[in-house]
Scaffold this active site. Structure first.
Site, PDB file in Angstrom:
ATOM      1  N   PHE A 142       0.805  -1.228   0.000  1.00  0.00           N
ATOM      2  CA  PHE A 142       0.000   0.000   0.000  1.00  0.00           C
ATOM      3  C   PHE A 142       0.830   1.266   0.000  1.00  0.00           C
ATOM      4  O   PHE A 142       0.355   2.332  -0.383  1.00  0.00           O
ATOM      5  CB  PHE A 142      -0.975  -0.003   1.189  1.00  0.00           C
ATOM      6  CG  PHE A 142      -0.406   0.457   2.501  1.00  0.00           C
ATOM      7  CD1 PHE A 142      -0.661   1.732   2.984  1.00  0.00           C
ATOM      8  CD2 PHE A 142       0.360  -0.399   3.282  1.00  0.00           C
ATOM      9  CE1 PHE A 142      -0.151   2.152   4.206  1.00  0.00           C
ATOM     10  CE2 PHE A 142       0.859   0.011   4.505  1.00  0.00           C
ATOM     11  CZ  PHE A 142       0.615   1.293   4.974  1.00  0.00           C
ATOM     12  N   LYS A 143       2.100   1.156   0.378  1.00  0.00           N
ATOM     13  CA  LYS A 143       2.956   2.346   0.400  1.00  0.00           C
ATOM     14  C   LYS A 143       3.097   2.955  -1.001  1.00  0.00           C
ATOM     15  O   LYS A 143       3.349   4.148  -1.141  1.00  0.00           O
ATOM     16  CB  LYS A 143       4.332   2.004   0.961  1.00  0.00           C
ATOM     17  CG  LYS A 143       4.319   1.318   2.335  1.00  0.00           C
ATOM     18  CD  LYS A 143       3.752   2.203   3.417  1.00  0.00           C
ATOM     19  CE  LYS A 143       3.558   1.486   4.734  1.00  0.00           C
ATOM     20  NZ  LYS A 143       4.730   1.258   5.514  1.00  0.00           N
ATOM     21  N   ASP A 144       2.917   2.133  -2.040  1.00  0.00           N
ATOM     22  CA  ASP A 144       2.988   2.656  -3.412  1.00  0.00           C
ATOM     23  C   ASP A 144       1.921   3.718  -3.670  1.00  0.00           C
ATOM     24  O   ASP A 144       2.104   4.600  -4.508  1.00  0.00           O
ATOM     25  CB  ASP A 144       2.780   1.529  -4.439  1.00  0.00           C
ATOM     26  CG  ASP A 144       3.952   0.572  -4.504  1.00  0.00           C
ATOM     27  OD1 ASP A 144       5.103   1.029  -4.388  1.00  0.00           O
ATOM     28  OD2 ASP A 144       3.721  -0.640  -4.667  1.00  0.00           O
ATOM     29  N   THR A 194       7.651   0.580   3.346  1.00  0.00           N
ATOM     30  CA  THR A 194       7.960   1.969   2.972  1.00  0.00           C
ATOM     31  C   THR A 194       9.303   2.038   2.268  1.00  0.00           C
ATOM     32  O   THR A 194       9.458   2.753   1.274  1.00  0.00           O
ATOM     33  CB  THR A 194       7.984   2.880   4.223  1.00  0.00           C
ATOM     34  OG1 THR A 194       6.649   3.087   4.660  1.00  0.00           O
ATOM     35  CG2 THR A 194       8.591   4.237   3.918  1.00  0.00           C
TER      36      THR A 194
END
Length: 495
Positions: free
Chosen positions: A111-113, A146
């Site tokens: 999800f950091k993308d 991250t």
């Protein structure tokens, strides 16, 4: 009207959006928060007709008010493109009695993308807007995801360097391989002989060192952050909650104005805080379900009003949540303290000196919309197996923590409000833990044999991010003690 950002620890320190993005962390260790959160000025029905990029613009224009329309649209269109393996960007999948928001379709399958694809564009645009001549050094601590997403986003971006610290023995083999094989002349990856909190504390210490900042400036550098302490990370995360809600409106599951719940596997508190900010913007969210693993410092906080990091640090199969100091919680503490920087600063000092603080009863009353829950390692594994067997759907360990807590929440409350579960990583990122949960027999296979078995089992093609590291050469093998982090930074920068 221009939105002003203010430090959570000093009411007199203010910044525009672009200045806050550039700086990352406020002075004295404070975080930048908006003075107010503007209401959505487009109806939920109209947002339901828009694609991801259009929804992103409608949310971000309200928070990044010193960006022009052209600047912001350039950042959005550059970020949310073919780097994602689906034009939908963040699909919403109805499985096992909930709506899984798949946030792992970007280039590093986590999800950091969703935020780190846009941060380099926001940062370089901010630098131009503010006449910055220094080279920007992105300094980041990671619990696994991250790091790679930031490295991928900033690799070879002109005018930047990126240094990532990660706990050497606290990430999955796939996570580590993704980081240590990262190309780019401006990238540097360091494993530390400590845990994520040690890495995060070391990075924050460098950010808040005024003498170091002056020295860096003399050498032509300045620090910025790619962690969720940077408001440039947090605001893009608000977008996908608005997007998910409007997909439910678009497909007729709910009517505009109906409430939903949001369930988020939580470590540093940024992802769930973004949902809270989206509600402040007008998104109808009833309950925020904060899901923890065995490092249940947040669960205990929501139960008691006391935040206590003085406990055993446990390595789990959901390493991105193996955190005892949830940095972004400070933004919520500041809010429930009545935006009182002095009160917040006092609590944060207690956390630094004693490792514990307790909020007032009045503050605790303002947390009624949060539900804290946690999942043990055995429960997490059982949920992966159960969801696979019931719905032929394979989820990663972090998503399974959230799914477990959601099941407990429904059993405890009977609340059947439609619920969006933030699915934060592809199961391919934690292949061994996922496959062992489905069948312990898989444990004898190598990591990449397990990748191929997962493809057979799930019917989902092996992501390019995994194919890329099968035979990739290790380019970063530096390991240091937590006390030597600054020395490594200086060595990389040759200063």
């Amino acid at each position: 009207m221009e939105l002003i950002y203010r430090s959570t620890r000093n009411a007199n320190e203010t910044a525009t959006a672009s200045q806050a993005i550039l700086k990352g962390l406020a002075n004295e260790g404070g975080l930048f928060v908006p003075d107010s959160i503007p209401a959505l000025d487009v109806s939920l029905e109209d947002l339901a007709k828009m694609n991801y990029q259009q929804v992103a613009y409608e949310v971000m224009k309200l928070m990044f008010t010193d960006f022009t329309e052209a600047e912001l649209k350039h950042c959005i269109d550059s970020a949310y493109d073919s780097k994602f393996d689906t034009p939908v960007i963040a699909p919403l999948v109805n499985k096992a009695g909930a709506y899984y928001l798949e946030l792992f379709h970007g280039s590093t399958i986590a999800f950091k993308d969703m935020a780190l694809s846009i941060l380099p564009y926001l940062l370089t645009t901010s630098a131009k807007k503010n006449g910055v001549k220094n080279e920007i050094v992105i300094l980041t601590a990671t619990s696994g995801d991250t790091g790679k997403a930031a490295l991928a986003g900033f690799a070879d971006v002109p005018g930047t360097k990126i240094i990532v610290f990660y706990p050497k023995h606290g990430v999955s083999p796939i996570q580590e391989k993704q980081m240590v094989t990262q190309k780019g002349d401006n990238t540097f990856v360091v494993g530390i002989t400590g845990n994520f909190d040690d890495a995060q504390t070391g990075v924050k210490k460098m950010f808040s060192d005024a003498e170091l900042a002056k020295y860096m400036d003399e050498k032509g550098y300045q620090f910025s952050s790619a962690n969720s302490i940077n408001i440039g990370r947090l605001v893009p995360q608000m977008v996908y909650y608005v997007y998910a809600y409007t997909r439910l409106v678009a497909d007729g599951t709910i009517k505009a104005g109906d409430k939903i719940n949001v369930d988020v596997p939580t470590g540093n508190f940024g992802n769930i805080l973004a949902a809270y900010y989206a509600k402040e913007m007008g998104l109808p969210i009833a309950k925020f379900i904060c899901a923890s693993n065995d490092n249940k410092v947040l669960f205990d906080f929501f139960q008691t009003g006391t935040y206590d990091r003085n406990r055993e640090f446990i390595l789990t199969t959901s390493p991105s949540m193996d955190i005892l100091i949830s940095s972004n919680l400070e933004r919520l503490i500041y809010k429930i303290a009545g935006n009182d920087a002095e009160k917040n600063s006092e609590l944060m000092k207690e956390l630094t000196t004693d490792g514990v603080y307790t909020i007032t009863d009045d503050m605790k009353a303002k947390l009624a919309e949060f539900y804290g829950g946690y999942a043990t390692e055995a429960e997490t594994a059982a949920t992966i197996k159960k969801v696979y067997e019931s719905d032929d759907y394979i989820i990663d360990t972090h998503t399974a923590v959230a799914a477990t807590v959601y099941e407990k929440y429904v059993a405890e409350t009977g609340d059947k409000t439609p619920t969006v579960i933030a699915s934060t990583a592809s199961p391919y990122k934690f292949t061994r833990s996922v496959m062992n949960a489905i069948d312990p027999e898989y444990d004898s296979k190598t990591d990449f044999e397990l990748v191929d078995e997962l493809e057979k089992l799930s019917g989902v093609k092996v992501p390019q991010a995994i194919e890329d590291i099968r035979s990739a050469k290790v380019l970063h093998d530096t390991v240091c003690d937590k006390e030597d982090m600054l020395a490594e930074v200086k060595g990389f920068l040759n200063i």
